[in-house]
Motif scaffolding. Sequence first.
Motif, PDB file in Angstrom:
ATOM      1  N   SER B 209       0.803  -1.229   0.000  1.00 28.05           N
ATOM      2  CA  SER B 209       0.000   0.000   0.000  1.00 28.05           C
ATOM      3  C   SER B 209       0.835   1.278   0.000  1.00 28.05           C
ATOM      4  N   SER B 210       1.949   1.257  -0.635  1.00 27.80           N
ATOM      5  CA  SER B 210       2.777   2.447  -0.695  1.00 27.80           C
ATOM      6  C   SER B 210       3.687   2.329  -1.918  1.00 27.80           C
ATOM      7  N   LEU B 211       4.040   3.465  -2.490  1.00 27.84           N
ATOM      8  CA  LEU B 211       4.910   3.424  -3.665  1.00 27.84           C
ATOM      9  C   LEU B 211       6.122   4.303  -3.432  1.00 27.84           C
ATOM     10  N   TYR B 212       6.509   4.387  -2.195  1.00 27.71           N
ATOM     11  CA  TYR B 212       7.531   5.335  -1.792  1.00 27.71           C
ATOM     12  C   TYR B 212       8.928   4.843  -2.170  1.00 27.71           C
ATOM     13  N   VAL B 213       9.299   3.688  -1.625  1.00 27.31           N
ATOM     14  CA  VAL B 213      10.603   3.101  -1.919  1.00 27.31           C
ATOM     15  C   VAL B 213      10.684   2.767  -3.407  1.00 27.31           C
ATOM     16  N   MET B 214       9.570   2.261  -3.923  1.00 26.00           N
ATOM     17  CA  MET B 214       9.517   1.885  -5.330  1.00 26.00           C
ATOM     18  C   MET B 214       9.850   3.073  -6.233  1.00 26.00           C
ATOM     19  N   GLU B 215       9.181   4.191  -5.992  1.00 27.25           N
ATOM     20  CA  GLU B 215       9.431   5.346  -6.864  1.00 27.25           C
ATOM     21  C   GLU B 215      10.879   5.806  -6.766  1.00 27.25           C
ATOM     22  N   TYR B 216      11.400   5.801  -5.554  1.00 29.52           N
ATOM     23  CA  TYR B 216      12.781   6.268  -5.394  1.00 29.52           C
ATOM     24  C   TYR B 216      13.744   5.354  -6.142  1.00 29.52           C
ATOM     25  N   ALA B 223      14.675   5.441 -14.480  1.00 26.33           N
ATOM     26  CA  ALA B 223      13.398   5.103 -15.110  1.00 26.33           C
ATOM     27  C   ALA B 223      12.488   6.319 -15.049  1.00 26.33           C
ATOM     28  N   LYS B 224      11.502   6.340 -15.932  1.00 25.63           N
ATOM     29  CA  LYS B 224      10.567   7.457 -15.956  1.00 25.63           C
ATOM     30  C   LYS B 224       9.212   6.868 -16.292  1.00 25.63           C
ATOM     31  N   TRP B 225       8.203   7.208 -15.528  1.00 24.41           N
ATOM     32  CA  TRP B 225       6.904   6.554 -15.710  1.00 24.41           C
ATOM     33  C   TRP B 225       5.842   7.473 -16.302  1.00 24.41           C
ATOM     34  N   SER B 238       9.783   0.126 -19.514  1.00 21.15           N
ATOM     35  CA  SER B 238      11.184   0.241 -19.924  1.00 21.15           C
ATOM     36  C   SER B 238      12.083  -0.761 -19.206  1.00 21.15           C
ATOM     37  N   GLU B 239      13.249  -0.970 -19.793  1.00 24.44           N
ATOM     38  CA  GLU B 239      14.241  -1.883 -19.218  1.00 24.44           C
ATOM     39  C   GLU B 239      14.609  -1.429 -17.806  1.00 24.44           C
ATOM     40  N   ALA B 240      14.748  -0.097 -17.639  1.00 26.42           N
ATOM     41  CA  ALA B 240      15.169   0.437 -16.343  1.00 26.42           C
ATOM     42  C   ALA B 240      14.164   0.086 -15.254  1.00 26.42           C
ATOM     43  N   SER B 241      12.876   0.159 -15.549  1.00 28.60           N
ATOM     44  CA  SER B 241      11.944  -0.153 -14.466  1.00 28.60           C
ATOM     45  C   SER B 241      11.839  -1.659 -14.263  1.00 28.60           C
ATOM     46  N   LYS B 242      12.042  -2.405 -15.329  1.00 32.61           N
ATOM     47  CA  LYS B 242      12.067  -3.866 -15.169  1.00 32.61           C
ATOM     48  C   LYS B 242      13.157  -4.285 -14.183  1.00 32.61           C
ATOM     49  N   GLN B 243      14.341  -3.680 -14.395  1.00 32.72           N
ATOM     50  CA  GLN B 243      15.481  -4.003 -13.515  1.00 32.72           C
ATOM     51  C   GLN B 243      15.113  -3.777 -12.050  1.00 32.72           C
TER      52      GLN B 243
END
Lengths: 289, 442, 292
Positions: B209-216, B223-225, B238-243
């Motif tokens: 229920s949080s996207l804090y660590v994920m976004e960082y 990566a850019k969403w 993108s490859e960067a977010s997959k990683q």
Amino acid sequence: MTVNSNTLHRPFNKRRLKKNLGLTVSFIILVIGAIAMLIPFLWMLSTSLKDLSDTFVYPPKFFGKTIVWENYANVNERLNFLGMFGNTVFVTVMVLVGQIITSTMAGFAFSYLNFRGREHIFRLYLLAIMIPFHVLLVPTFVLLRDMRMLNSLWALILPCVVSPFGAFLMRQAYMSIPRALGEAAKIDGCSPWKIYTAIFLPLSVPTMTTLAIFTFVATWNDFLRPLIFLSSNKQMTLTLGIYAMQGNYSTDWGVLMATVTLSLLPVVIVFLSVQDLFVEGVAISGMKS
Amino acid sequence: MKRVTARILSISLALVIALGCFSFAAAEEQINLTFWGWEASALEAQSIQNGITAFEAANPNIHVDYMTVPNSEYHTKLKTAMASDSAPDVFYLDAAYTRDFANNGLLYDLTDVIGDYVDMNDLINSSIEKVSIAGADGQNHIYGMDICCVGPVIFYNKDLFQAAGVEPIPTTVEDRWTWDEFVENMKKLTIVENGKTTQYGTCNWEETSSLYVMEYMLRLNNAKWFNDDFTQAVGVTSEASKQVFEMIKALRTEYGVAPDPTAAGMETGNSPTQMFLSGKVASIAIGSYALQEISRSGINYGAGLFPVLQEGNNDFIASADMKAIWSGTKNLDAALKLLTYMSSEDFGTPIYKTGLWMPSRLSMYSEDKLPLWFDRTVYPEGWENMMDMFKTSSGKWFDKIWNTKQIFDAVDEEKEAYFYIDQDLDTTLTNIQNRINENLAK
Amino acid sequence: MTNIRNKDWFWAVLFLLPSIVGLAVFTLYPLISSAYISLTDWGLLGDMNFVGFDNYIHAFKDATALTVFSNTILFTVVTVPVLLALPLLLAMALNRKMPMTRFFRATYFLPTISSMVAMSLIWQWMYNRDFGLVNYILSFAGIQGPNWLTSPFYALVAIMIVSVWKSLGYNMMLFLAGLQAIPRVYYEAADLDGCTGLRRLFRITLPLLRPTTLFITVMSIINSLQVFDQVMVITGGGPSRSSSVLVHYIYQCAFQYYEMGYGCALGWVLAIFIFLLTMTQFALNKEEYSIE
């Protein structure tokens, strides 16, 4: 001697043996089941007396290194327990009284009074029992909003004051009261109101108690209504309060379980003190529906 | 007899009317404001209470009705109250909901007035991003004011680190570990006995229920969403977010250095610090707000920066709640006074002291103001090295979206599907992108 | 005659007024209103536009709705048989003279009267993978307990277990009442005929319990279709909606996403389901009586 009689009356004693066997097996089944029923409660008590470091241990232990009574002391500090308790009591009592009054009155009308359309109206009540609350959620919410009653305890009380099931239950009880009793009073010049208060009400105390117990348990434990209709921490009922407590930044299982324990106490006490009536009530509700 | 009654009646009627007028006159001066908050901690509650008392003392004609609403239901209840015309005049608002509320015309546009109360040049970068939204006219509109920020850090248990012979987590940008170093160190901190892990290296990377660590993490990996005006999700696949997704999942599934979230009793995502506080986990990736709770737990703790994922990427994000004014308020002046009081240094300082908040005013980091709040017994060694990160931080992506609740729930669902149900990663990211766009289009 | 009628009418109005007003305001009006809202795209804040049956059509296309439908049905199909078999077994065990009857009765009933929210919190803690009691107990049987609440399969199972545990006692009590209502003469006659054990169960007990069983079945199905509290508290519908059910989704749509029209439409789907079930019970019950 017993050996002797065993051989002499074989068919009879075979049955007795079988009966004893059945008893033992039944007893064992019941004991296992009872343990399964009780373990969560014991675990709740045990956790409510532990501090954080004793909570996260493997293998789990029923007793921690120290018994932390402070968890109970912390309940009110963390949660405004007393306020929530008061709210819950208020809502429960109001709903209880309201339902008893409206249900007995309606039940009386449907059983004692003769008026055209009685059966038709009663059938509508039966239909109303079937309507799940979830279909009424949104409009009730809108209605309470327009009545400016959201976030007030009245939002939990007013919509619950009338119970078609209660009316049904009371009507069934009154149907079994001999008509002659009412007729006699009528000849004596009693008005229906008098007959209702002096004869029907006193005679239906057991059914009223059944209804009261059901309503008490349902209202005390209600979750969805408070969740939707209330916002403020000050107005919260106990179920909503412990749910919200879990949603705080930090959950301390010890304090949480202490809160849960305290919130259960009233219901458990009421239940244990009127156990027989309760069981009877369940049986009645099962038979009559 | 009748005449006497009539006379009494008319006199009392006149009295009632006179009294009515009198009380009406008095009411004109007395202003009632309602204020909502969710109280993240008992301490914050105390600060708010103190703040209100002080505010009322300074403004005797204003009475503040303070109401708290549980965190988990806060924004839905707030919206409901606004729809029923019974909203608070001033309220806490999670920055993630700013655009959601502003789009519905629920927030008072402070652009023209806030300058009279607050020196906007003193705000740190992420705060400016947080309180303002680009309008259709191309201008930035200000919809709230804040006094704090929270940034992602890694807290660690010093005793466990020493026992395992692991160096403290670096606090300066130059010294940051690489991801591989981080994983290696976490492995050293993980203890397995008889096939059962008794101590984990780290936790909370998968967050619920949080996207804090994920976004960082995504941002650290370049990566850019979203597109520039946040009207569309692009590049999620993108490859960067997959990683990043793979790296995070591997901590638990491949290296076994992170616990399953249920192990900590944090399945609802609301108590990520629990596991760390139990002393069974050596480190936790979390917002700096956790410092308050950790500093009082008796654990010998330290704090450091996230590992470096891409050379030269020193990005740091910060965000936190802010206060806003309801567009339907009938007491704008008083509401502004309260809003700005609740966003003042006086109000923030006691809370900075506890570690729950970091200041969002540049001046608070200056030599002469630092001693007011920078409590060495709370802030661990090396924290001062990280302070520049807060000062130069940028705002969060997820503070710029709308239909926030729907998007958070949708992303959560897909994230969980990848982490726990082994949904294929490409499918997951494609779904995330589509579902965000679906909701942004509504 | 008409005079008496009129008089009774006066009293009937008096006695029924409170409950009829209550039902009209808080049941009838919301019911009609809900039907109307379900035909609109109302979102709490915006305007209310009439969209016909779009919401209902959407309910059968929406992937999430299909997931919660199937979860709800799966939940019902699994729990209801268990909630018939186990309570019947226990009721039969309890339906004899033995020590501690009152204790057993109270014990089995305890979960029933306790709040689901409170019970769910306790169970949530017991399901904890590493420190929870459930997996610890399983370990004695040599079973490595699963990650109850993050596994898509076990999350729903966990909810099922709690639900069965909670309503077991209630159904048991209903069965017990049903069993005690069976006249002893049937069994005595069976004894004379040498009909014992399982045959007695299938020839006498179960047929005579039919009305009770029918009632419990329908009640259990209705309750299962409306499961909410435990889902909300224990898993929040997760992971990834694998334990989300219909009422949980209704709550989310209406009160978290503000899709009021859609929320009402889903509510009506549930209501129609329940109505049909109840009607079936009435029909079956009538058949029963006509046979007798």
